[in-house]
Design a protein around this motif. Structure first.
Motif, PDB file in Angstrom:
ATOM      1  N   PHE A  45      30.466 -20.301 -12.213  1.00 50.62           N
ATOM      2  CA  PHE A  45      31.119 -21.359 -12.988  1.00 50.62           C
ATOM      3  C   PHE A  45      30.109 -22.305 -13.624  1.00 50.62           C
ATOM      4  CE2 PHE A  45      34.122 -20.070  -9.665  1.00 50.62           C
ATOM      5  CZ  PHE A  45      35.151 -19.633 -10.473  1.00 50.62           C
ATOM      6  N   GLY A  46      28.871 -21.859 -13.786  1.00 48.23           N
ATOM      7  CA  GLY A  46      27.844 -22.683 -14.401  1.00 48.23           C
ATOM      8  C   GLY A  46      27.153 -23.589 -13.399  1.00 48.23           C
ATOM      9  N   LYS A  47      26.359 -24.488 -13.928  1.00 42.52           N
ATOM     10  CA  LYS A  47      25.589 -25.414 -13.081  1.00 42.52           C
ATOM     11  C   LYS A  47      26.543 -26.344 -12.358  1.00 42.52           C
ATOM     12  CE  LYS A  47      21.565 -26.809 -14.387  1.00 42.52           C
ATOM     13  NZ  LYS A  47      20.405 -27.480 -14.982  1.00 42.52           N
ATOM     14  N   GLY A  48      26.288 -26.563 -11.097  1.00 48.58           N
ATOM     15  CA  GLY A  48      27.143 -27.445 -10.317  1.00 48.58           C
ATOM     16  C   GLY A  48      26.758 -27.412  -8.851  1.00 48.58           C
ATOM     17  N   PHE A  49      27.568 -28.013  -8.038  1.00 48.59           N
ATOM     18  CA  PHE A  49      27.351 -28.080  -6.599  1.00 48.59           C
ATOM     19  C   PHE A  49      28.532 -27.386  -5.939  1.00 48.59           C
ATOM     20  CE2 PHE A  49      27.547 -30.142  -2.447  1.00 48.59           C
ATOM     21  CZ  PHE A  49      26.234 -30.030  -2.048  1.00 48.59           C
ATOM     22  N   TYR A  50      28.276 -26.227  -5.368  1.00 49.51           N
ATOM     23  CA  TYR A  50      29.342 -25.401  -4.820  1.00 49.51           C
ATOM     24  C   TYR A  50      29.509 -25.632  -3.327  1.00 49.51           C
ATOM     25  CZ  TYR A  50      29.143 -22.946  -9.247  1.00 49.51           C
ATOM     26  OH  TYR A  50      29.190 -22.632 -10.572  1.00 49.51           O
TER      27      TYR A  50
ATOM     28  N   ASP B 293      22.905 -34.192  -6.377  1.00 48.94           N
ATOM     29  CA  ASP B 293      22.389 -34.237  -7.748  1.00 48.94           C
ATOM     30  C   ASP B 293      22.708 -32.893  -8.404  1.00 48.94           C
ATOM     31  OD1 ASP B 293      21.028 -34.404 -10.131  1.00 48.94           O
ATOM     32  OD2 ASP B 293      19.088 -34.897  -9.245  1.00 48.94           O
ATOM     33  N   VAL B 294      23.797 -32.837  -9.174  1.00 51.40           N
ATOM     34  CA  VAL B 294      24.243 -31.571  -9.761  1.00 51.40           C
ATOM     35  C   VAL B 294      23.305 -31.063 -10.846  1.00 51.40           C
ATOM     36  CG1 VAL B 294      26.670 -31.922  -9.194  1.00 51.40           C
ATOM     37  CG2 VAL B 294      25.799 -32.707 -11.382  1.00 51.40           C
ATOM     38  N   THR B 295      22.390 -31.889 -11.319  1.00 50.39           N
ATOM     39  CA  THR B 295      21.453 -31.429 -12.346  1.00 50.39           C
ATOM     40  C   THR B 295      20.412 -30.474 -11.769  1.00 50.39           C
ATOM     41  OG1 THR B 295      19.923 -33.288 -12.043  1.00 50.39           O
ATOM     42  CG2 THR B 295      21.711 -33.587 -13.633  1.00 50.39           C
ATOM     43  N   LYS B 296      20.309 -30.398 -10.446  1.00 50.02           N
ATOM     44  CA  LYS B 296      19.348 -29.508  -9.806  1.00 50.02           C
ATOM     45  C   LYS B 296      19.940 -28.128  -9.521  1.00 50.02           C
ATOM     46  CE  LYS B 296      16.538 -33.107  -7.803  1.00 50.02           C
ATOM     47  NZ  LYS B 296      15.885 -33.632  -6.626  1.00 50.02           N
ATOM     48  N   GLY B 297      21.199 -27.901  -9.881  1.00 52.21           N
ATOM     49  CA  GLY B 297      21.851 -26.623  -9.623  1.00 52.21           C
ATOM     50  C   GLY B 297      21.349 -25.517 -10.542  1.00 52.21           C
TER      51      GLY B 297
END
Length: 50
Positions: free
Chosen positions: A33-38, A23-27
């Motif tokens: 590079f901003g909100k995301g899943f790294y 769930d990338v909205t929880k980043g």
């Protein structure tokens, strides 16, 4: 449509938990590079991103 490249290596994320979805909205929004899943190919790099 799958835009991700095929990767045969293990990908690491800075967590000790197993997961099968993301769930990338929880980043965090303050990452490079901003909100995301790294993820990383190197375990040590993933630990550094945690």
């Amino acid at each position: 449509m799958n835009i991700l490249p095929q990767i045969s290596d293990t990908l690491y994320h800075g967590t000790i938990d197993f997961f099968s979805s993301v769930d990338v909205t929880k980043g965090k929004s303050n990452k490079d590079f901003g909100k995301g899943f790294y993820m990383a190919l190197e375990k040590s790099q993933a630990i550094g991103m945690a």
